[in-house]
Design an enzyme around this catalytic site. Structure first.
Site, PDB file in Angstrom:
ATOM      1  N   GLU A 101      -9.348  -5.009  -6.449  1.00 61.24           N
ATOM      2  CA  GLU A 101      -8.089  -4.759  -5.762  1.00 61.24           C
ATOM      3  C   GLU A 101      -7.360  -6.060  -5.443  1.00 61.24           C
ATOM      4  O   GLU A 101      -7.977  -7.061  -5.089  1.00 61.24           O
ATOM      5  CB  GLU A 101      -8.339  -3.994  -4.458  1.00 61.24           C
ATOM      6  CG  GLU A 101      -8.897  -2.598  -4.660  1.00 61.24           C
ATOM      7  CD  GLU A 101      -9.067  -1.854  -3.339  1.00 61.24           C
ATOM      8  OE1 GLU A 101      -8.588  -2.355  -2.295  1.00 61.24           O
ATOM      9  OE2 GLU A 101      -9.667  -0.764  -3.349  1.00 61.24           O
ATOM     10  N   GLU A 168      -1.623   2.510  -7.022  1.00 62.88           N
ATOM     11  CA  GLU A 168      -2.002   3.571  -6.092  1.00 62.88           C
ATOM     12  C   GLU A 168      -0.938   3.788  -5.029  1.00 62.88           C
ATOM     13  O   GLU A 168      -0.516   2.847  -4.351  1.00 62.88           O
ATOM     14  CB  GLU A 168      -3.339   3.262  -5.416  1.00 62.88           C
ATOM     15  CG  GLU A 168      -3.759   4.362  -4.449  1.00 62.88           C
ATOM     16  CD  GLU A 168      -5.216   4.312  -4.037  1.00 62.88           C
ATOM     17  OE1 GLU A 168      -5.621   5.159  -3.214  1.00 62.88           O
ATOM     18  OE2 GLU A 168      -5.950   3.434  -4.539  1.00 62.88           O
TER      19      GLU A 168
END
Length: 262
Positions: A101, A168
């Site tokens: 991430e 996301e």
């Protein structure tokens, strides 16, 4: 892959489900396993040992799908050496690639891991591992400024060597713009139809996670009721001596049981 057929990614965590999901292009062994399988309240408690266990199980269940293993919280943030070492652990466990991430801030880690010969998938937008530090689970890219920052992060990941990027919970317009701004595929989760592919958690697709149901998830088969019904049926048949039946049992050879009940 970009610009041709849409890419399908399913997040799953065990051998049996991986075998059933093998028709997807990729199987993502997400750190979401910590919540849907281990019962943690967030993904930040997931360890490398746990991710290696899940990744190995999924890799043994697939035949054709690419397996991408998640690097859990604090397995790559401290230094590039950690990122390379822990990525290697996931590959040894069975992953074909790893995911981490962050945007430009993790570009050096991406560069180091890809330089070591391990493919890396990026992940921008909502970052579950650090969501608490950025205001919680909120849609990203709702303003022009934030959308442009996402595009910059995506380009930084691409330049560092990422082969794909998860978006996301990004506003659809921003996700579409980011997708057009990079040459690698984008994989959306809650980011609209403009991405190059889509990922969903298997437990969300099957209605098997009861704590909450994300707005972006579609339930393709609600199995929670069927599972509960099957267990209730088993319990009822055991209590009423309807199970096991003769066809579920094994027997001694003829004559061998004579006198055993005396």
């Amino acid at each position: 892959m970009k610009g041709s057929e849409k890419i399908t990614v399913v997040a799953c965590y065990d051998y049996s489900m991986a075998a059933l999901c093998d028709g997807a292009d990729m199987l993502l062994v997400g750190d979401s396993a910590g919540m849907v399988v281990l019962g943690y309240d967030s993904t930040t408690r997931v360890t490398m040992d746990e991710m290696c266990l899940f990744t190995g199980a999924v890799s043994r269940g697939r035949k054709d799908s690419m397996v991408v293993g998640d690097l859990p919280f604090m397995s790559y943030q401290a230094c590039t050496a950690d990122a390379i070492r822990n990525s290697g652990r996931l590959v040894r466990a069975g992953a074909d690639a790893v995911k981490l991430e962050g945007g430009a801030a993790v570009a050096d880690a991406v560069r180091g891991v890809t330089g070591a010969g391990i493919p890396v998938m990026g992940h921008i937008g909502l970052l579950p591992q650090t969501a608490a530090l950025s205001g919680g689970y909120r849609v990203q890219g709702r303003t022009r400024e934030s959308a442009l920052r996402l595009a910059e992060d995506a380009k930084a990941l691409e330049e560092a060597g990422a082969f794909a990027i998860v978006l996301e919970m990004v506003a659809e317009e921003a996700a579409r713009m980011v997708t057009k701004s990079v040459g690698v595929p984008t994989i959306g989760i809650g980011s609209g139809a403009g991405c190059d592919g889509q990922v969903l958690v298997l437990h969300d697709m099957l209605g098997l996670y009861g704590r909450f149901r994300p707005k972006f998830a579609k339930v393709y088969a609600d199995l929670s009721g069927e599972v509960a019904g099957a267990v209730a049926g088993f319990k009822a048949e055991v209590e009423s001596s309807q199970f096991p039946r003769p066809e579920n049992s094994f027997y001694m050879d003829a004559g061998e049981a004579d006198g055993l009940d005396r």
